[in-house]
Design an enzyme around this catalytic site. Structure first.
Site: not given
Ligand SMILES: Cc1ncc(C[n+]2csc(CCOP(=O)(O)OP(=O)(O)O)c2C)c(N)n1
Length: 346
Positions: A233, A237, A246
């Site tokens: 990306r 985020h 980061y």
């Molecule tokens: C169960 C849960 N834990 C933590 C979060 C906080 N959170 C939101 S996005 C994220 C990172 C997700 O990363 P990834 O799965 O790689 O997806 P991307 O955002 O990179 O598409 C986190 C930890 C959440 N939404 N749900």
């Protein structure tokens, strides 16, 4: 790239058109957020091929099970663009999926959508319906229990499901190297008796082929597939964070050198399927499509924050009723209240 003999030329052009629309939609959504016209927004620029080429490989009866960043896949499978904008503007209407569209609502909790995808596939199998579920997730989601449970269940029951990981290298600020000690996410498939493969996320044709083959295998009883697409990306985020805090300088620029949209445009031009005139016409069409979706979203007027409490319980539990009362009195005290629709008398 060689001119593919197994994919119709109209499909290649369709892929490019959808990916272009998505990139422009994404850039404008970021600007809408900066201008305060929608709320927090998770950009997807860089991941267009992952979402578009994978979903175009589905049949209409198949299911798309998205995360919060997969509205490209949602739109390709039939969710109107204005619904996506409404969602990011905090409107409950944005959660509505048209009845004839096989797309699940956006999932914000990480990985919870994967057992849903497995469940849909299990239901299809039990009902002997020819349907495959395509569940999206990020690299970060592969650390959640739900991912492992969904993979295990799908492997044991040989379900018609495709798990599609958009490995965009980061889970918010956590880099891939801190997410897992394995070299790839695709190799985790072996632990569950699931077919696993890794594809370049910048190659729309490779993604299309991988999903198309996984869907036919699943539909023929060959069981689930885990596809890991290597992608990136370019942006934050969400519009709430600053990736320069980061990510090493120059990293995003290096990924742009193999940008999926650019590579596909070059290939189409080499094959004689695309030119400047078509590009100009497409840009105009995209502009009109996005403007019209924004106009529909904005015609609904300001969002009423009290809608947060609607549609979950038939009658609110006491603690939520107290929260609603508090919010209502705070809003009443605030000037913003004057621009909100009047509360219906109960
Ligand atoms: C169960 C849960 N834990 C933590 C979060 C906080 N959170 C939101 S996005 C994220 C990172 C997700 O990363 P990834 O799965 O790689 O997806 P991307 O955002 O990179 O598409 C986190 C930890 C959440 N939404 N749900």
């Amino acid at each position: 790239m060689q001119k593919p003999s197994d994919i119709a030329h109209e499909m290649l052009v369709r892929m490019y058109r959808q990916m272009s629309l998505l990139r422009e939609f994404d850039r404008r959504s970021v600007r809408l957020q900066r201008a305060g016209r929608i709320g927090t927004y998770p950009p997807l620029e860089g991941q267009e091929a992952c979402q578009v080429a994978s979903t175009l490989a589905l049949r209409a009866q198949d299911f798309v099970v998205p995360t919060y960043r997969d509205y490209g896949a949602m739109m390709v499978h039939g969710v109107p663009m204005e619904n996506i904008l409404m969602y990011w503007n905090g409107r409950s209407e944005g959660c509505e999926i048209p009845h004839d569209v096989n797309v699940f609502p956006i999932a914000v909790p990480i990985a919870t959508q994967l057992p849903h995808a497995a469940g849909l596939a299990w239901a299809a199998k039990l009902k002997k319906e020819d349907q495959v579920a395509l569940g999206f997730f990020g690299d970060g989601a592969s650390s959640e229990g739900d991912f492992h449970e969904a993979m295990n269940f799908a492997g044991v029951f040989k379900l018609p499901v495709v798990f599609f990981c958009e490995n965009n290298q980061y889970a918010i600020s956590v880099p891939f190297a801190r997410q897992t000690a394995t070299e790839t996410i695709a190799q985790k498939a072996a632990a569950y008796g699931v077919t696993g493969l890794r594809v370049p996320g910048w190659d729309a044709v490779a993604i299309y082929r991988a999903v198309r083959d996984a869907v036919s295998r699943a539909a023929e009883g060959g069981g689930p597939t885990l596809i890991e697409a290597l992608t990136y990306r370019y942006g934050p985020h969400t519009t709430s964070d600053d990736p320069t805090k980061y990510r090493p300088a120059g990293e995003a620029e290096a990924w742009r050198e193999r940008d999926a949209l650019h590579l596909l445009s070059q290939s189409l031009r080499t094959f004689g399927l695309w030119d400047d005139e078509l590009e100009t016409a497409l840009a105009k069409e995209i502009d009109e499509t996005i403007r019209s979706a924004i106009a529909i979203m904005e015609s609904l007027g300001p969002v009423n924050p009290l809608h947060l409490f609607d549609h979950v319980y038939a009658s609110l539990p006491k603690y939520l009723q107290r929260q609603r009362d508090t919010l209502l009195s705070e809003l009443s005290a605030d000037a913003i209240r004057t621009s909100l629709p009047k509360e219906p008398s109960q």
